[in-house]
Design a protein around this motif. Structure first.
Motif, PDB file in Angstrom:
ATOM      1  N   THR A   6      48.495  30.815  32.544  1.00  0.00           N
ATOM      2  CA  THR A   6      46.920  30.880  33.419  1.00  0.00           C
ATOM      3  C   THR A   6      47.252  29.555  33.829  1.00  0.00           C
ATOM      4  O   THR A   6      47.556  28.737  33.633  1.00  0.00           O
ATOM      5  CB  THR A   6      46.060  31.379  33.025  1.00  0.00           C
ATOM      6  N   VAL A  59      41.035  34.691  35.630  1.00  0.00           N
ATOM      7  CA  VAL A  59      40.988  35.307  35.169  1.00  0.00           C
ATOM      8  C   VAL A  59      39.841  35.456  34.099  1.00  0.00           C
ATOM      9  O   VAL A  59      38.966  36.378  33.066  1.00  0.00           O
ATOM     10  CB  VAL A  59      40.728  33.363  33.684  1.00  0.00           C
ATOM     11  N   HIS A  81      47.449  28.352  28.448  1.00  0.00           N
ATOM     12  CA  HIS A  81      46.300  28.880  28.971  1.00  0.00           C
ATOM     13  C   HIS A  81      46.054  28.117  30.022  1.00  0.00           C
ATOM     14  O   HIS A  81      45.130  26.578  28.852  1.00  0.00           O
ATOM     15  CB  HIS A  81      45.309  29.662  28.230  1.00  0.00           C
ATOM     16  N   VAL A 109      41.655  35.664  27.781  1.00  0.00           N
ATOM     17  CA  VAL A 109      42.635  35.203  28.150  1.00  0.00           C
ATOM     18  C   VAL A 109      43.185  35.761  26.103  1.00  0.00           C
ATOM     19  O   VAL A 109      43.774  36.654  25.739  1.00  0.00           O
ATOM     20  CB  VAL A 109      43.177  34.412  28.394  1.00  0.00           C
TER      21      VAL A 109
END
Length: 316
Positions: A6, A59, A81, A109
């Motif tokens: 991410t 997100v 992440h 997440v």
């Protein structure tokens, strides 16, 4: 196997993605900027495009996040992440938005990974969790938030520790610090960064209000990415938290002077008095050296500046 990142088009995330793809791994980049990747000038990422897949994911959009992770779940060895609003003068101007991205985005997440059985996660945290504690800062020091950004990073670590303890997940925290280098143009950054690194891009006469009276720990972006991958690649780790930086303090004015020496002329950069953000320095990286075999390459800021300058000239 594949790795999902991410924020994989951010400064650090794009380098993590590149190094993974160079290893031959499939990399899934989840980033809101994915539709614009061809205009971002990330030449190093272009070299490995055949191994990279792009997904435009917010997100904070829980449903799309879940559907995207589900699509790749069976081939994932883990998630890195990296979505975060960085510390700086603009963070407090939109506190709820920025706090939500950093804190709730991280929680989304973790929860998505829990629901899908993806146990291994490396979270890009920050040395901001130490606040203004004097350095060298070691991982056993207590949390201390001295700004809103630091509070979001502390919350992300606490969520991760409790998900690990409660659900048996393997969530690891990479505590990063100030990052510079290829992939980020000084002209796109705040005034203090421009005053220090901007002449490498041809900027002149930037005079921020503060930043001169600060010594901190600036790390080349490729070293930062390599440290994150060392933490991700380790089969097991004896600790949850690792400082990832060059571990060498340098005064902001010394960076200005080193850039002047490298270029051979004064670009008229003048830092104002006081610190840019309240932080201690440096991060102690003994734990990362011992447990992960991490050894930064650019411990001499002058070598890092030369590398940064080459990239900026190449991509002028």
């Amino acid at each position: 196997m594949a790795v999902l990142i991410t924020g994989g088009l951010g400064h650090v995330g794009s380098w993590v993605a590149t190094l993974l793809a160079r290893q031959g791994k499939k990399v899934i980049i989840c980033d809101m900027a994915a539709p614009h990747v061809d205009r971002m000038g990330l030449d190093y990422l272009e070299e490995v495009r055949d191994n990279v897949h792009f997904e435009a994911v917010d997100v904070l959009d829980t449903h799309t996040l879940f559907e995207t992770f589900l699509r790749y779940r069976d081939e994932l060895e883990g998630v890195i992440h990296g979505v975060s609003v960085i510390a700086g003068p603009s963070f407090q101007t939109r506190p709820f938005k920025h706090l939500s991205i950093n804190a709730m985005g991280t929680l989304n997440v973790y929860e998505t990974c829990r629901l899908l059985g993806i146990d291994k996660v490396v979270n890009m945290s920050s040395g901001a969790v130490y606040g203004d504690a004097a350095g060298p800062q070691v991982e056993t020091m207590p949390y201390k938030a001295t700004d809103l950004y630091g509070a979001t990073k502390i919350s992300g670590e606490l969520y991760g520790d409790q998900y690990t303890a409660t659900y048996g997940m393997d969530i690891r925290q990479a505590r990063l610090f100030f990052v510079y280098g290829p992939g980020k143009r000084p002209s796109h950054m705040h005034a203090v960064y421009q005053a220090m690194f901007g002449p490498l891009e041809g900027l002149r006469d930037v005079h921020p209000d503060n930043g001169r009276d600060q010594t901190t720990d600036w790390t080349h972006v490729e070293d930062t990415a390599r440290g994150i991958l060392a933490l991700f690649d380790a089969d097991s780790v004896p600790h949850r938290h690792y400082n990832i930086s060059c571990g060498v303090p340098i005064a902001h004015q010394d960076i200005v002077d080193s850039v002047t020496e490298l270029l051979g002329h004064d670009s008229g950069m003048r830092l104002g008095p006081g610190p840019f953000v309240v932080r201690g320095s440096p991060l102690d990286i003994t734990r990362a050296r011992t447990d992960l075999g991490f050894e930064p390459r650019f411990t001499d800021i002058r070598e890092g500046l030369e590398d940064y300058h080459r990239w900026l000239k190449k991509n002028a």
